[in-house]
Scaffold this motif. Structure first.
Motif, PDB file in Angstrom:
ATOM      1  N   ASP A  28       0.854  -1.196   0.000  1.00 30.31           N
ATOM      2  CA  ASP A  28       0.000   0.000   0.000  1.00 30.31           C
ATOM      3  C   ASP A  28       0.882   1.235   0.000  1.00 30.31           C
ATOM      4  O   ASP A  28       2.102   1.161  -0.097  1.00 30.31           O
ATOM      5  N   ASP A  29       0.256   2.374   0.136  1.00 32.93           N
ATOM      6  CA  ASP A  29       1.001   3.627   0.043  1.00 32.93           C
ATOM      7  C   ASP A  29       1.950   3.856   1.215  1.00 32.93           C
ATOM      8  O   ASP A  29       2.831   4.731   1.159  1.00 32.93           O
ATOM      9  N   SER A  30       1.777   3.055   2.293  1.00 31.34           N
ATOM     10  CA  SER A  30       2.629   3.265   3.471  1.00 31.34           C
ATOM     11  C   SER A  30       4.037   2.691   3.289  1.00 31.34           C
ATOM     12  O   SER A  30       4.932   3.011   4.058  1.00 31.34           O
ATOM     13  N   VAL A  31       4.198   1.846   2.282  1.00 34.13           N
ATOM     14  CA  VAL A  31       5.512   1.231   2.048  1.00 34.13           C
ATOM     15  C   VAL A  31       6.445   2.258   1.425  1.00 34.13           C
ATOM     16  O   VAL A  31       6.083   2.944   0.457  1.00 34.13           O
ATOM     17  N   ASP A  32       7.633   2.364   2.005  1.00 34.70           N
ATOM     18  CA  ASP A  32       8.581   3.360   1.505  1.00 34.70           C
ATOM     19  C   ASP A  32       9.102   2.983   0.116  1.00 34.70           C
ATOM     20  O   ASP A  32       9.025   1.824  -0.303  1.00 34.70           O
ATOM     21  N   GLU A  33       9.659   3.981  -0.584  1.00 34.20           N
ATOM     22  CA  GLU A  33      10.076   3.821  -1.975  1.00 34.20           C
ATOM     23  C   GLU A  33      11.218   2.805  -2.128  1.00 34.20           C
ATOM     24  O   GLU A  33      11.263   2.041  -3.096  1.00 34.20           O
ATOM     25  N   ILE A  34      12.142   2.798  -1.153  1.00 34.00           N
ATOM     26  CA  ILE A  34      13.279   1.866  -1.249  1.00 34.00           C
ATOM     27  C   ILE A  34      12.795   0.433  -1.188  1.00 34.00           C
ATOM     28  O   ILE A  34      13.240  -0.432  -1.951  1.00 34.00           O
ATOM     29  N   THR A  35      11.874   0.142  -0.271  1.00 26.20           N
ATOM     30  CA  THR A  35      11.327  -1.220  -0.157  1.00 26.20           C
ATOM     31  C   THR A  35      10.598  -1.611  -1.432  1.00 26.20           C
ATOM     32  O   THR A  35      10.729  -2.740  -1.931  1.00 26.20           O
ATOM     33  N   ARG A  36       9.830  -0.663  -1.988  1.00 27.96           N
ATOM     34  CA  ARG A  36       9.078  -0.944  -3.211  1.00 27.96           C
ATOM     35  C   ARG A  36      10.038  -1.292  -4.366  1.00 27.96           C
ATOM     36  O   ARG A  36       9.857  -2.277  -5.073  1.00 27.96           O
ATOM     37  N   LYS A  37      11.075  -0.461  -4.523  1.00 23.93           N
ATOM     38  CA  LYS A  37      12.029  -0.717  -5.613  1.00 23.93           C
ATOM     39  C   LYS A  37      12.801  -2.012  -5.384  1.00 23.93           C
ATOM     40  O   LYS A  37      13.109  -2.755  -6.318  1.00 23.93           O
ATOM     41  N   GLY A  38      13.123  -2.296  -4.116  1.00 25.70           N
ATOM     42  CA  GLY A  38      13.828  -3.538  -3.802  1.00 25.70           C
ATOM     43  C   GLY A  38      13.029  -4.760  -4.179  1.00 25.70           C
ATOM     44  O   GLY A  38      13.561  -5.728  -4.735  1.00 25.70           O
ATOM     45  N   LEU A  39      11.719  -4.738  -3.873  1.00 27.94           N
ATOM     46  CA  LEU A  39      10.856  -5.872  -4.231  1.00 27.94           C
ATOM     47  C   LEU A  39      10.735  -6.003  -5.751  1.00 27.94           C
ATOM     48  O   LEU A  39      10.722  -7.124  -6.286  1.00 27.94           O
ATOM     49  N   GLU A  40      10.668  -4.876  -6.440  1.00 30.06           N
ATOM     50  CA  GLU A  40      10.585  -4.937  -7.906  1.00 30.06           C
ATOM     51  C   GLU A  40      11.857  -5.541  -8.500  1.00 30.06           C
ATOM     52  O   GLU A  40      11.811  -6.326  -9.455  1.00 30.06           O
TER      53      GLU A  40
END
Length: 511
Positions: free
Chosen positions: A288-300
């Protein structure tokens, strides 16, 4: 010695060691035999001619001349002395004796016939020579070959009183010499034949095994490790055969271990990679929107790299199946154009994200074939993926599919051309080899094209690659189809596909 004769004798064609053997051994023997033949022929001729000359010289010896000179001094005429000499001469039945006067006229002949004055080279020579003797071998009037010797007769005052000439025909002598020379020639030919046939053992025991070894090692180099060389001789050649057979067994064992390892490691990697990718996708979609950008990019990144590794593992599994001969097709009635269209459509979005435009032309008709749809999509995706990997933004990839006829059979021709870096002339012959990479700076295992080529071959098709460094690469795939459009239909389809830009893109590379 021509090749057809050598084939009858089971001798390898004249090249390599065989050619050197012919030049060195046979050449030396032939030269030696020619020398022997010439020397022996000359020796025989010299021997026979010397014997004949000795007989003739006995009739023109110094003693004979002294006999005539003494008689002249005692008042006996030349004619009277000639009668007595001819009667007492030992070889009068084998030779002809002429008594010649000071004017060069034959005054008496042992044949009893009158002799007209004629050219006598030996008599002329005797008149000029200090030893007062002459010899002639050649034809006389009438064409008969003779040997003649002549010696001048002088009186006590040293004046020339005449000459005695003894001659004989050389026909019998030459015939005998010819017979002996012919026998020598036959003997040399016989010896030469014995040498040739005795050397056949060398040719058959050395050259033929070497050729077999050469053929076997070629098959081993091409991946056939089951071939073996039959050991025929217990010598150095036999030891070499044993060494090559042992080498083939060891390579076969090592190759099996390699394939087993690749298969095992691929299966072992497959399960955790599937889990990593699955959980990564789950976490990505559940963010969701609460996840920080670094975590999002890391998962991608995790999902993307896991997918790439998964593709690599699949290539390894395909390679393992290819090496072990377990790559089987699940054949069914398939519309190849539909599979290509779907693959290009899926690929097009990815290419656009990387700044590459895909231009394609696929006929809106069916191309029915008994094929494995999944494997064909793998082929199309591998080719398109390679075109994308070696292209730089902004550029284009051209894809064109069309019907074509080869040897009265209908095929579809799929051309994929890019405007990338291309392949050098040195690398081009090897791009279909397993694990070969023309450009090490581009990601990839070097297995994809080898697997792709094998899949095309299993479909009874053909894959061709044409490339020019710095200008791009053209990959052409030919696949047989069951439906055969008529000539009118083919013309209509070609007219509908008459896209000048695409045509130029795929044809420019093939020029």
């Amino acid at each position: 010695m021509n090749n057809s004769f050598m084939e009858k004798l089971h001798i390898p064609k004249t090249k390599g060691i065989t050619l050197r053997w012919l030049i060195n051994i046979i050449g030396v023997i032939v030269v030696f035999f020619i020398i022997v033949f010439v020397v022996s022929s000359s020796a025989i001729k010299s021997y026979y001619y010397s014997n004949v000359e000795s007989i003739l010289n006995s009739g023109t010896s110094v003693t004979t001349v002294s006999y005539f000179s003494s008689n002249l001094d005692n008042g006996v005429t030349l004619e009277q002395s000639a009668v007595e000499f001819i009667d007492s001469y030992s070889y009068r039945d084998k030779t002809t004796i002429w008594i010649i006067d000071s004017d060069g006229q034959v005054i008496m002949s042992s044949s009893g016939f009158a002799i007209d004055k004629q050219d006598m080279p030996d008599y002329n020579q005797a008149l000029l020579n200090p030893n007062e003797a002459g010899k002639y071998i050649g034809d006389i009037d009438g064409g008969e070959k003779v040997m003649a010797v002549c010696r001048v007769i002088k009186n006590s005052n040293g004046d020339i009183a005449g000459a005695v000439r003894v001659m004989t025909t050389m026909e019998q002598v030459d015939n005998q010499i010819g017979s002996l020379v012919f026998l020598i020639f036959i003997g040399l030919v016989f010896v030469f034949a014995i040498i040739i046939f005795s050397n056949l053992f060398f040719i058959r025991s050395i050259i033929i095994p070497i050729q077999e070894i050469n053929e076997t090692t070629k098959k081993i180099s091409q991946g056939d490790f089951s071939v073996r060389i039959e050991k025929k001789y217990n010598d150095e050649i036999g030891n070499l055969c044993d060494s090559i057979n042992t080498m083939a067994e060891e390579i076969s064992t090592t190759d099996k271990m390699k394939n087993d390892f690749i298969s095992t490691i691929s299966h072992e990697l497959r399960t955790p990679l599937t889990s990593i990718k699955g959980w990564g996708e789950t976490l990505t979609f559940g963010m969701d929107d609460s996840v920080d950008e670094i975590t999002r990019k890391g998962l991608e990144v995790i999902v993307k790299e896991a997918g790439r590794l998964e593709g690599f593992v699949e290539e390894l599994l395909d390679f393992s199946r290819l090496q072990s001969g377990r790559m089987n097709l699940r054949l069914a009635k398939t519309d190849i154009f539909a599979e290509l269209d779907e693959t290009v459509f899926t690929f097009r979005e990815r290419a656009m994200r990387e700044g590459i435009e895909v231009k394609y032309s696929i006929p809106e008709v069916a191309a029915v074939a008994n094929a494995d749809a999944n494997r064909l999509r793998q082929v199309f995706m591998n080719i398109l993926d390679n075109a994308l990997k070696y292209s730089r933004s902004p550029s284009k990839i051209f894809v064109k599919a069309e019907f074509t006829k080869i040897d009265e059979k209908t095929f579809i021709k799929i051309s994929v051309a890019d405007q990338g870096c291309g392949i050098s002339k040195e690398d081009l012959p090897h791009v279909l080899d397993k694990f070969y990479k023309a450009n090490v700076s581009v990601r990839g295992s070097g297995i994809g094209l080898a697997v792709t080529n094998e899949i095309v071959n299993l479909h009874n098709g053909k894959l061709e690659i044409d490339s020019e460094e710095g200008k791009g690469t053209l990959v052409t795939i030919y696949l047989p189809v069951e439906n055969t459009p008529s000539d009118n239909e083919l013309h209509d389809i070609a007219e509908m596909q008459n896209d000048e830009e695409i045509n130029e893109g795929v044809e420019r590379k093939s020029e």
